[in-house]
Scaffold this motif. Sequence first.
Motif: not given
Length: 227
Positions: A148-162, A164-174
């Motif tokens: 679950x990716x919250x693009x407003x808060x820059x947060x990513x959860x996997x089965x409810x667990x947050x 910790x991604x770097x910004x580039x990892x986050x951009x790639x995932x989105x």
Amino acid sequence: MDGNTSVIYTMLSERRSGFGMALNVALVSTNGNTDASLIHALSVEGVSFTTLFDLRDLSEAYNVALLVLKRHEEQAISDVVQRCKELSVPLIGVISEENLPDIDLVMNVTDFVVIPPRKSELVARLRRATDLGGEQSQEGILQAGNLRIDVRRYEVFNQGLRLLLTFKEYQLLCLLASNPGRVFTRENLLSQIWGYDYYGGPRTVDVHIRRLRSKIEERGQAYIETV
């Protein structure tokens, strides 16, 4: 893997990864107790759930919530209803047969189920509530399987667990999650994430994809495919 080799990355489609099928349930307790028959039904069906004794732990990481409704707990129930409304998380009220006369308690929930629950009915109602919640979901939320990716808060959860991604990892995932099934070459990702003026080599894409995979696929779910 040679830096000049043509490599294509893609987010697996729903057919191959099971996107949209995962349930991540919050079992909310307002009095410190839980219902054994409800926990048993969820466990037997293999439904991923977390028991929450503190309402502050309820977040958008969950795609549906369950709450046992009891007499004389109207204020606590109202607090849960309000919290779910704020988070746009569907809420299913769980009620015993003896409390059925107080059915008005569940007027502000998405659905309800009677305990002890029939396993097939419980899962069906969970999925129905999730589908209804998806139709009313907030903008800025990407759901891919258990991710679950919250693009407003820059947060990513996997089965409810947050995670910790770097910004580039986050951009790639989105980028990948927004385009499931679409293929991206190294050059595509390099230009869209790092920009045309980036002077590094294309292998930096491989390094970031490998690190991203190690974080999002550690629970055995494959999301990104290399072609």
